[in-house]
Design a protein around this motif. Sequence first.
Motif, PDB file in Angstrom:
ATOM      1  N   UNK A  98       0.839  -1.214   0.000  1.00  0.00           N
ATOM      2  CA  UNK A  98       0.000   0.000   0.000  1.00  0.00           C
ATOM      3  C   UNK A  98       0.868   1.256   0.000  1.00  0.00           C
ATOM      4  N   UNK A  99       1.963   1.206   0.761  1.00  0.00           N
ATOM      5  CA  UNK A  99       2.850   2.376   0.844  1.00  0.00           C
ATOM      6  C   UNK A  99       3.457   2.669  -0.530  1.00  0.00           C
ATOM      7  N   UNK A 100       3.932   1.619  -1.195  1.00  0.00           N
ATOM      8  CA  UNK A 100       4.535   1.809  -2.524  1.00  0.00           C
ATOM      9  C   UNK A 100       3.494   2.371  -3.494  1.00  0.00           C
ATOM     10  N   UNK A 101       2.289   1.790  -3.460  1.00  0.00           N
ATOM     11  CA  UNK A 101       1.226   2.252  -4.367  1.00  0.00           C
ATOM     12  C   UNK A 101       0.854   3.698  -4.077  1.00  0.00           C
ATOM     13  N   UNK A 102       0.851   4.057  -2.798  1.00  0.00           N
ATOM     14  CA  UNK A 102       0.518   5.440  -2.421  1.00  0.00           C
ATOM     15  C   UNK A 102       1.544   6.421  -2.990  1.00  0.00           C
ATOM     16  N   UNK A 103       2.817   6.032  -2.887  1.00  0.00           N
ATOM     17  CA  UNK A 103       3.872   6.891  -3.416  1.00  0.00           C
ATOM     18  C   UNK A 103       3.732   7.057  -4.930  1.00  0.00           C
ATOM     19  N   UNK A 104       3.398   5.950  -5.610  1.00  0.00           N
ATOM     20  CA  UNK A 104       3.261   6.010  -7.070  1.00  0.00           C
ATOM     21  C   UNK A 104       2.079   6.892  -7.453  1.00  0.00           C
ATOM     22  N   UNK A 105       0.922   6.685  -6.801  1.00  0.00           N
ATOM     23  CA  UNK A 105      -0.272   7.430  -7.244  1.00  0.00           C
ATOM     24  C   UNK A 105      -0.174   8.915  -6.898  1.00  0.00           C
ATOM     25  N   UNK A 106       0.542   9.264  -5.838  1.00  0.00           N
ATOM     26  CA  UNK A 106       0.655  10.688  -5.504  1.00  0.00           C
ATOM     27  C   UNK A 106       1.815  11.356  -6.258  1.00  0.00           C
ATOM     28  N   UNK A 107       3.002  10.757  -6.166  1.00  0.00           N
ATOM     29  CA  UNK A 107       4.176  11.434  -6.725  1.00  0.00           C
ATOM     30  C   UNK A 107       4.280  11.279  -8.248  1.00  0.00           C
ATOM     31  N   UNK A 108       3.781  10.157  -8.788  1.00  0.00           N
ATOM     32  CA  UNK A 108       3.834   9.974 -10.239  1.00  0.00           C
ATOM     33  C   UNK A 108       2.489  10.261 -10.898  1.00  0.00           C
ATOM     34  N   UNK A 109       1.400   9.990 -10.147  1.00  0.00           N
ATOM     35  CA  UNK A 109       0.065  10.203 -10.729  1.00  0.00           C
ATOM     36  C   UNK A 109      -0.561  11.517 -10.307  1.00  0.00           C
ATOM     37  N   UNK A 110       0.128  12.274  -9.429  1.00  0.00           N
ATOM     38  CA  UNK A 110      -0.335  13.588  -8.949  1.00  0.00           C
ATOM     39  C   UNK A 110      -1.680  13.517  -8.223  1.00  0.00           C
ATOM     40  N   UNK A 111      -1.972  12.368  -7.642  1.00  0.00           N
ATOM     41  CA  UNK A 111      -3.270  12.200  -6.971  1.00  0.00           C
ATOM     42  C   UNK A 111      -3.300  13.015  -5.684  1.00  0.00           C
ATOM     43  N   UNK A 112      -4.426  13.691  -5.427  1.00  0.00           N
ATOM     44  CA  UNK A 112      -4.465  14.555  -4.252  1.00  0.00           C
ATOM     45  C   UNK A 112      -5.837  14.740  -3.646  1.00  0.00           C
ATOM     46  N   UNK A 113      -6.497  13.642  -3.304  1.00  0.00           N
ATOM     47  CA  UNK A 113      -7.840  13.783  -2.695  1.00  0.00           C
ATOM     48  C   UNK A 113      -7.792  13.842  -1.180  1.00  0.00           C
ATOM     49  N   UNK A 114      -6.658  13.463  -0.583  1.00  0.00           N
ATOM     50  CA  UNK A 114      -6.616  13.322   0.869  1.00  0.00           C
ATOM     51  C   UNK A 114      -7.215  11.992   1.280  1.00  0.00           C
ATOM     52  N   UNK A 115      -7.076  11.668   2.586  1.00  0.00           N
ATOM     53  CA  UNK A 115      -7.590  10.401   3.124  1.00  0.00           C
ATOM     54  C   UNK A 115      -9.104  10.355   2.982  1.00  0.00           C
ATOM     55  N   UNK A 116      -9.783  11.451   3.334  1.00  0.00           N
ATOM     56  CA  UNK A 116     -11.233  11.497   3.215  1.00  0.00           C
ATOM     57  C   UNK A 116     -11.589  12.017   1.837  1.00  0.00           C
ATOM     58  N   UNK A 117     -12.109  11.151   1.010  1.00  0.00           N
ATOM     59  CA  UNK A 117     -12.499  11.551  -0.341  1.00  0.00           C
ATOM     60  C   UNK A 117     -13.946  11.129  -0.528  1.00  0.00           C
ATOM     61  N   UNK A 118     -14.606  11.754  -1.447  1.00  0.00           N
ATOM     62  CA  UNK A 118     -15.981  11.353  -1.740  1.00  0.00           C
ATOM     63  C   UNK A 118     -16.103  11.002  -3.217  1.00  0.00           C
ATOM     64  N   UNK A 119     -16.851   9.959  -3.497  1.00  0.00           N
ATOM     65  CA  UNK A 119     -17.135   9.580  -4.878  1.00  0.00           C
ATOM     66  C   UNK A 119     -17.863  10.728  -5.559  1.00  0.00           C
ATOM     67  N   UNK A 120     -17.560  11.110  -6.790  1.00  0.00           N
ATOM     68  CA  UNK A 120     -16.637  10.469  -7.731  1.00  0.00           C
ATOM     69  C   UNK A 120     -15.320  11.238  -7.889  1.00  0.00           C
ATOM     70  N   UNK A 121     -14.875  11.925  -6.847  1.00  0.00           N
ATOM     71  CA  UNK A 121     -13.676  12.759  -6.965  1.00  0.00           C
ATOM     72  C   UNK A 121     -12.454  12.004  -7.520  1.00  0.00           C
ATOM     73  N   UNK A 122     -12.200  10.746  -7.108  1.00  0.00           N
ATOM     74  CA  UNK A 122     -11.015  10.073  -7.665  1.00  0.00           C
ATOM     75  C   UNK A 122     -10.995  10.030  -9.190  1.00  0.00           C
TER      76      UNK A 122
END
Lengths: 480, 175
Positions: A98-122
Amino acid sequence: MTDSFYQRRTAGIALGIGAITIVLYGATLFFGVIARTSQGGFIELRPDVLYEFVTLHSVGVAGSLMTGVTALMWYALSKHVRLSMNLMLIMFGIIGAAVVSLLVCTLMGYYGSGWTYLYPLPFKSAGAWDEWAGALYLLVIMCVIIAMFIAWCDVVVSCSRKYGFASSMGWNLIWGNDTPDTAPPPVVIISTITALCGIMALFSGSITVVQQLIYWANPSYYIDYLFIKNLIYYFGHILMNMVMYMCAAIVYELLPRYAGRPWKSNKIVAISWNTAFIAVTLAYLHHLLQDFVQPLAFQVIGVFGSYMAAFPATVVTIIGSLILVYRSGMKWSVAPLYFFLGLMGWAIGGFAAVMDAGFNQQFHNTMFVPGHFHTYLLAGASFVFVGALYHLTEELGGCTDTFEDRVGLWTWLIGAYGVTAMFMYSGIFGTPRRYAVQMPGTEVYSTIAVYFAWIVVFGVTMVIARYLTRLQRVKPLRGW
Amino acid sequence: MSHTIQILVGVSILVSTVVIAAIFWWVGSRTQPQQDYKSVTERGYRLRREYFWGLLIVSILLFGVGIYSFPYPQIVESRVTGKPFVVKVMSSQFMFDMSETEVPRGWVRFDVMANDVNHGFGIYKDGWLIAQTQAMPDYVNRLYVNFTEPGKYEVWCLEYCGLAHHIMMTEFEVK
């Protein structure tokens, strides 16, 4: 494997997981401090970078704290119940993925919803991140779900196997079939209730992830917005509350060892933790108090559950801990001090949480919300986490406290309450949460908070350095 | 507009923090000399019973106040006098589209909707948050506000909706 060898080995694994998770905790806490420093006007992060940092911070701190506390709860249970060390390590491995995937989706995928997200923001970020990053983030959540499912199932099964399910839940105490002398210890009852409550939330979380991944694959798939919002909050609310409840289980087991007094199970303890189970389940509804289309009965129940949750926590656990230490003759080393101050953080943050639920129209999604949850996480659960790690180095390595240990504790404490006070008071004065740039007129709270945030960084860094130093005194076990 | 609740909660947070910290300090600094646990528990359990009843009374009172001040249409509509002025609000990344930007004093009903992700609809006056509701696709949240003060009001997004969440705002005027 003898009982003592098993316990020492469990303690060793908990120490190791504790070392990795506390470093991860410190690193991801740092991202939050950088984001806060930008909000305070000392540096200028681009909004996309700030929200990536906030995501790394919130998911990283929540995940590392949950993993570390789970390992320590396992250790606290090891005196009474045989848990699977292999499952503990598998759970830890999944968290690693999960940690590796988190690093990839944020640092490479620029993902930024925070821990609390609501559908369909992702999947609807207005071009800020790619959909694959949103899907990968959901897989991060799924990894956490699977890891915690393994951990909590092992707790429920192992406790039930030894004591029976009804006794492990405290029901036999309530019905009079168990006495304080024959009942399982509080750590077993609290851990079982926590695990069962958590497993229910994990089912809810897994439904949200699967539904959203189906939507990703097939955008014509319809998900009801209100329904999934309920499921997401049921999952997220309970998961974070279970971190504090696992901490309570640890305190019930370890604080009496310092006080030299027993903290036994009795009917009141059993009733209180079963009440907590119901209260925390109902209280998730307070997250939807500003969704006016939610049935009115749910809104009433949400507020009721929030007030109800205060009873078992304060009447039994917190007052019980005060009774335990009062005139006990104990001396305050750093480990029990962390436990004691952790319970204080739970009480202070809990009071603010009830105020948030009771008067939600004025505080929902303002800075008041991170104010209250930072109080019981940064100055509550985190303290119990560190206290248990210190306890382990005392027990296994014979470590004694130094001046630096106390400096770490008090700077962390002062910094934490400064940070949370600024969150809360800026929320009271209407500052919205999660603003990359603060609303005009509200910047001063963030500016002051930055000074306290860096005091926290100093304290946490010192604690981590001291813990790693103390760890070197722990001798490896033969047959490791 | 009254900010009584914010001020009372602000004071109660400060007082409760000081009281809780004082209790912990008082107990924590009295671990010595050692006393018989039985006598400590007897006294502690008596105090706990008193605390329980005190907490129950305070909780019931606060719960009652909270329910009375619920902002939901089912409750507020019974207090609305006359026909409310209706404003339709569509929220989208990262703007509010309001059907009216000038509203009369008295009761106004905001029909709040969204067409992409979840947003929040928070009404501010002079920096104070006076009312809010969520904006969610497929649903209409009806928020009633009784405006007694004329002047400029701001609306800010109160649910994180993406990178420009912090600049999602609009204004309207109460005449």
